[in-house]
Design a protein around this motif. Structure first.
Motif, PDB file in Angstrom:
ATOM      1  N   ASN A 292      -4.797  25.358   7.631  1.00  0.00           N
ATOM      2  CA  ASN A 292      -3.647  24.647   7.363  1.00  0.00           C
ATOM      3  C   ASN A 292      -3.631  23.153   8.154  1.00  0.00           C
ATOM      4  N   SER A 293      -3.158  22.212   7.212  1.00  0.00           N
ATOM      5  CA  SER A 293      -3.591  20.877   7.783  1.00  0.00           C
ATOM      6  C   SER A 293      -2.239  20.389   8.342  1.00  0.00           C
ATOM      7  N   ARG A 294      -1.121  20.967   8.289  1.00  0.00           N
ATOM      8  CA  ARG A 294       0.156  20.059   8.670  1.00  0.00           C
ATOM      9  C   ARG A 294       0.034  19.784  10.217  1.00  0.00           C
ATOM     10  N   GLU A 295       0.550  18.524  10.533  1.00  0.00           N
ATOM     11  CA  GLU A 295       0.352  18.122  11.743  1.00  0.00           C
ATOM     12  C   GLU A 295       1.752  18.323  12.562  1.00  0.00           C
ATOM     13  N   ALA A 296       2.271  19.635  12.794  1.00  0.00           N
ATOM     14  CA  ALA A 296       3.278  19.890  13.595  1.00  0.00           C
ATOM     15  C   ALA A 296       3.136  20.637  14.345  1.00  0.00           C
ATOM     16  N   GLU A 297       3.258  20.508  15.833  1.00  0.00           N
ATOM     17  CA  GLU A 297       3.005  21.744  16.697  1.00  0.00           C
ATOM     18  C   GLU A 297       3.851  22.969  16.344  1.00  0.00           C
ATOM     19  N   PRO A 298       3.230  24.321  16.927  1.00  0.00           N
ATOM     20  CA  PRO A 298       1.785  24.281  16.932  1.00  0.00           C
ATOM     21  C   PRO A 298       1.159  24.181  15.769  1.00  0.00           C
ATOM     22  N   GLU A 299      -0.121  23.759  15.867  1.00  0.00           N
ATOM     23  CA  GLU A 299      -0.812  23.735  14.530  1.00  0.00           C
ATOM     24  C   GLU A 299      -1.688  24.780  14.579  1.00  0.00           C
ATOM     25  N   LEU A 300      -1.378  25.818  13.398  1.00  0.00           N
ATOM     26  CA  LEU A 300      -1.948  27.249  13.339  1.00  0.00           C
ATOM     27  C   LEU A 300      -2.601  27.515  11.990  1.00  0.00           C
ATOM     28  N   SER A 301      -3.667  27.986  11.856  1.00  0.00           N
ATOM     29  CA  SER A 301      -4.357  28.616  10.703  1.00  0.00           C
ATOM     30  C   SER A 301      -4.312  30.172  10.871  1.00  0.00           C
ATOM     31  N   VAL A 302      -4.327  30.765   9.619  1.00  0.00           N
ATOM     32  CA  VAL A 302      -4.024  32.087   9.659  1.00  0.00           C
ATOM     33  C   VAL A 302      -5.181  32.925   9.080  1.00  0.00           C
ATOM     34  N   ILE A 303      -5.805  33.968   9.490  1.00  0.00           N
ATOM     35  CA  ILE A 303      -6.649  34.933   8.894  1.00  0.00           C
ATOM     36  C   ILE A 303      -5.788  36.240   8.252  1.00  0.00           C
ATOM     37  N   TYR A 304      -6.037  36.332   7.006  1.00  0.00           N
ATOM     38  CA  TYR A 304      -5.479  37.670   6.337  1.00  0.00           C
ATOM     39  C   TYR A 304      -6.480  38.575   5.901  1.00  0.00           C
ATOM     40  N   ARG A 305      -6.037  39.743   6.045  1.00  0.00           N
ATOM     41  CA  ARG A 305      -6.896  40.873   5.633  1.00  0.00           C
ATOM     42  C   ARG A 305      -6.373  41.746   4.445  1.00  0.00           C
ATOM     43  N   TRP A 306      -7.184  42.023   3.623  1.00  0.00           N
ATOM     44  CA  TRP A 306      -6.868  42.712   2.389  1.00  0.00           C
ATOM     45  C   TRP A 306      -6.662  44.209   2.847  1.00  0.00           C
ATOM     46  N   ASN A 307      -5.277  44.520   2.537  1.00  0.00           N
ATOM     47  CA  ASN A 307      -4.759  45.908   2.565  1.00  0.00           C
ATOM     48  C   ASN A 307      -4.896  46.840   1.496  1.00  0.00           C
ATOM     49  N   GLN A 317      -4.565  37.526  11.974  1.00  0.00           N
ATOM     50  CA  GLN A 317      -4.858  36.659  13.083  1.00  0.00           C
ATOM     51  C   GLN A 317      -4.307  35.158  13.166  1.00  0.00           C
ATOM     52  N   THR A 318      -3.818  34.492  14.017  1.00  0.00           N
ATOM     53  CA  THR A 318      -3.580  33.190  13.890  1.00  0.00           C
ATOM     54  C   THR A 318      -4.319  32.512  15.233  1.00  0.00           C
ATOM     55  N   LEU A 319      -4.829  31.296  14.743  1.00  0.00           N
ATOM     56  CA  LEU A 319      -5.884  30.628  15.526  1.00  0.00           C
ATOM     57  C   LEU A 319      -5.196  29.164  15.545  1.00  0.00           C
ATOM     58  N   GLU A 320      -5.268  28.650  16.817  1.00  0.00           N
ATOM     59  CA  GLU A 320      -4.938  27.255  16.740  1.00  0.00           C
ATOM     60  C   GLU A 320      -6.050  26.230  16.161  1.00  0.00           C
ATOM     61  N   THR A 321      -5.389  25.512  15.240  1.00  0.00           N
ATOM     62  CA  THR A 321      -6.381  24.446  14.895  1.00  0.00           C
ATOM     63  C   THR A 321      -5.721  23.077  14.862  1.00  0.00           C
ATOM     64  N   HIS A 322      -6.374  22.240  14.301  1.00  0.00           N
ATOM     65  CA  HIS A 322      -6.194  20.625  14.396  1.00  0.00           C
ATOM     66  C   HIS A 322      -6.234  20.003  13.029  1.00  0.00           C
ATOM     67  N   SER A 323      -5.286  20.013  12.216  1.00  0.00           N
ATOM     68  CA  SER A 323      -5.191  19.462  11.105  1.00  0.00           C
ATOM     69  C   SER A 323      -6.380  20.054  10.400  1.00  0.00           C
ATOM     70  N   ALA A 324      -6.706  21.322  10.283  1.00  0.00           N
ATOM     71  CA  ALA A 324      -7.748  22.265   9.929  1.00  0.00           C
ATOM     72  C   ALA A 324      -8.126  21.667   8.301  1.00  0.00           C
ATOM     73  N   VAL A 325      -9.074  21.322   7.919  1.00  0.00           N
ATOM     74  CA  VAL A 325      -9.529  21.099   6.579  1.00  0.00           C
ATOM     75  C   VAL A 325     -10.345  21.952   5.992  1.00  0.00           C
ATOM     76  N   ASP A 326     -11.080  22.753   6.742  1.00  0.00           N
ATOM     77  CA  ASP A 326     -12.073  23.574   6.173  1.00  0.00           C
ATOM     78  C   ASP A 326     -12.537  24.689   7.225  1.00  0.00           C
ATOM     79  N   TRP A 327     -12.873  25.987   6.533  1.00  0.00           N
ATOM     80  CA  TRP A 327     -13.479  26.987   7.465  1.00  0.00           C
ATOM     81  C   TRP A 327     -14.867  27.308   6.863  1.00  0.00           C
ATOM     82  N   GLU A 328     -15.777  27.863   7.538  1.00  0.00           N
ATOM     83  CA  GLU A 328     -17.041  28.518   7.176  1.00  0.00           C
ATOM     84  C   GLU A 328     -17.071  29.610   8.020  1.00  0.00           C
TER      85      GLU A 328
END
Ligand SMILES: *[C@@H]1O[C@H](CO)[C@@H](O)[C@H](O)[C@H]1NC(C)=O
Ligand SMILES: *[C@@H]1O[C@H](CO)[C@@H](O)[C@H](O)[C@H]1NC(C)=O
Ligand SMILES: *[C@@H]1O[C@H](CO)[C@@H](O)[C@H](O)[C@H]1NC(C)=O
Ligand SMILES: *[C@@H]1O[C@H](CO)[C@@H](O)[C@H](O)[C@H]1NC(C)=O
Length: 568
Positions: A292-307, A317-328
């Motif tokens: 998630n790249s939106r620059e608004a506090e808190p900056e959070l990206s999210v992990i989803y799991r297949w149910n 799970q949510t993780l604090e990121t800063h204008s995140a543009v990629d995950w590996e």
């Protein structure tokens, strides 16, 4: 060197193929050469022929009525076996000749000299004479590529189609595989492998908003899925399922200016108990993480799991990121890791911040910080393995002043990533890793050169690097002119290797061609197809039972397009 090796094989196997060829797409060298050529009608007629024989007895034969003198490129295939010779021009009808004297069954190649491209006979034209001891053949004209092949006739391999523009210019695989048996019985016929013919418009996919990234993945026993990273928060990003030859919207997930999705799996050992037994089973958990790249506090990206029960992705799970543009996502020694590309911190608009590596804790079933690495406007992370070594490479785009910053390759040593090599990049947005015939490559997409005076430059080189085993560093292999390149995608069709680039902007327009390049051995990557795109942001290759496809997403339009790779 190659010619000599080919020549040797040729002499041993008594067969020759000459190829000089016109390729309709790689126009630049052709145009340059066209200017160097004399105008039509002012040149001596082209002769195609060959002669050979013992020093005392020469036999010469000429194919008559061969028209090559038209200022265009031609594919010329000359094959010699025993007393027979055949000539095929532009994959048309084959002309055959039988000679009195058979081609000798053995020839010494000791002290042979090879001449390619002398200009002595006719000014402004090349005469190509190729000599192998007592034997020689000549093709007069300007020769662009010469390939010598063993086997009685390479025509079927070079001319799988009657349209010569589709014939291929490449180093035949047969030249790469040695040793060849000189006493091999009968001709060596090439076997048919799937090859790319053309690229066809297949599907227009309208997403809910602009799409910065598509991630293709499959869920066992469910099928093929695509996660689209969409700009708007409502309804957010879309998960699509491949149904009856098309992507159908499967699930909406609310995201905050999503820039990328990454799919990964984690194998878990789970205890299964029943009233009479207890056992450990391996269970594969399927995850998707969004940047998630939106620059608004808190900056959070999210992990989803297949149910599995509810058949959809649920927040894990949510993780604090800063204008995140990629995950590996990657794993080392069965430990699962994630790394985020933190582009910029909203609080102070600083690009020089940390990107974070997280490690999966199997006990808490959560990702925890494992290491932080300092990055400058990080845009992309790629993980790759060469032999026993694990690497991570980051694309650093911008440090707040300039896009001419170095991007860093890290190597895993003593339980953490350490700097391996810095590579100078220009607004790097993507790294693509791939290997070809045991050689290892890294391609960077350079997007933009900012200038303190004047406008930015978008038409700049992107570069392919090759790992040099001797120096143990990545060395520049090929520069490719791109137009604000934002993605490279490597893919294969049959035995052929391709790269496609996402050209996104040239300074004035977003309506640009993205280009497919084919690996052509010593020529490197050569453009073979141009695909019209609009604001192209991401290319992905995928295969289904319906064939092989390319999809691109657009950062400036809701329209993503699927192309079908037609093969023959
Ligand atoms: C996703 O959201 C769109 C727009 O709100 C809605 O029309 C569509 O039915 C939703 N699809 C699913 C699968 O939830
Ligand atoms: C990783 O896990 C697999 C399967 O559980 C196992 O066979 C392998 O030995 C493990 N490797 C390491 C390095 O632990
Ligand atoms: C990071 O993970 C590696 C591999 O499991 C481990 O050896 C190392 O101690 C971890 N570092 C931190 C700071 O947790
Ligand atoms: C791209 O690279 C080529 C070859 O290295 C070089 O000749 C050319 O000037 C470069 N072009 C640009 C725009 O930097």
């Amino acid at each position: 060197m190659l010619a000599c090796r080919g020549l040797l094989l040729t002499c041993l196997l008594l067969t020759t193929t000459v190829q000089s060829q016109r390729s309709c797409t790689d126009l630049l060298p052709l145009d340059l050469l066209a200017r160097a050529l004399p105008p039509q009608g002012q040149t001596p007629p082209t002769q195609v022929g060959h002669r050979f024989g013992a020093s005392s007895m020469w036999s010469q034969m000429n194919f008559k009525d061969v028209t090559l003198d038209d200022n265009r490129w031609h594919t010329v295939v000359l094959a010699i076996t025993g007393p027979y010779a055949s000539l095929t021009i532009d994959c048309g009808l084959t002309l055959g000749l039988q000679q009195v004297q058979s081609f000798p069954s053995s020839l010494s190649t000791r002290g042979s000299r090879v001449y390619i491209g002398t200009r002595r006979r006719w000014r402004g034209r090349f005469t190509v004479i190729q000599t192998c001891s007592h034997w020689s053949f000549c093709v007069k004209g300007l020769m662009r590529q010469l390939v010598l092949l063993p086997g009685s006739d390479a025509t079927p391999r070079l001319c799988p189609t009657s349209d010569p523009s589709l014939a291929e210019l490449s180093v035949p695989n047969v030249l790469k595989s040695t040793p060849l048996q000189p006493d091999q019985e009968g001709p060596i016929y090439p076997y048919g492998k799937e090859r790319l013919d053309y690229v066809e418009d297949y599907l227009d996919l309208y997403t809910s908003s602009e799409t910065f990234d598509v991630e293709i993945f499959s869920i066992p026993s469910e099928g093929l899925f695509m996660a689209a990273a969409n700009r708007d928060s409502r309804p957010g990003s879309g998960i699509y399922k491949w149904t009856e030859g098309s992507f159908q919207l499967y699930q909406n997930i609310s995201t905050q200016e999503a820039r990328a999705w990454k799919h990964f799996t984690i194998d878990e050992k789970v205890k299964k108990r029943s009233w009479f037994w207890s056992s450990l089973l391996r269970d594969s958990q399927i995850f998707l993480v969004v940047a998630n790249s939106r620059e608004a506090e808190p900056e959070l990206s999210v992990i989803y799991r297949w149910n599995w029960r509810r058949q959809r992705f649920l927040r894990h799970q949510t993780l604090e990121t800063h204008s995140a543009v990629d995950w590996e996502a990657f794993s080392i020694h069965n430990h699962s890791f994630l790394v985020v590309a933190n582009h910029r911190r909203a609080r102070d608009s600083n690009h020089n911040i940390h990107s974070v590596i997280y490690k999966w804790n199997p006990n808490t079933k959560l990702f925890e910080v494992n290491q932080t690495l300092s990055t400058s406007g990080a845009y992309d992370w790629e993980f790759f393995t060469v032999g026993p070594y694990h690497f991570l490479v980051v694309a650093n785009t911008f440090d707040g002043h300039t896009t001419a910053v170095s991007s860093t390759i890290y190597v895993w040593l003593d339980g953490c990533f350490q700097t391996f090599q810095n590579i100078q990049t220009v607004g790097a947005t993507d790294w693509e890793t791939f290997h070809i015939d045991g050689r290892f490559f890294l391609a960077v997409a350079n997007s933009q050169k900012v200038s303190s005076r004047g406008p930015s430059l978008y038409s700049i080189n992107s570069t392919v690097y090759e790992l040099n085993a001797l120096t143990q560093t990545f060395i520049r292999f090929q520069d490719i002119l791109t137009h604000s390149a934002v993605d490279w995608e490597f893919f294969t069709v049959g035995d052929e290797k391709f790269l496609v680039v996402a050209n996104s902007h040239d300074g004035s327009s977003y309506s640009l061609n993205s280009v497919v390049y084919r690996w052509q051995g010593y020529e490197g990557f050569v453009p073979v197809h141009s695909l019209p795109t609009f604001g192209c942001r991401d290319w992905e290759h995928f295969s289904t039972d319906k064939g092989s496809f390319l999809i691109y997403s657009s950062a400036t339009s809701r329209l993503s397009k699927v192309f079908k790779l037609r093969t023959y």
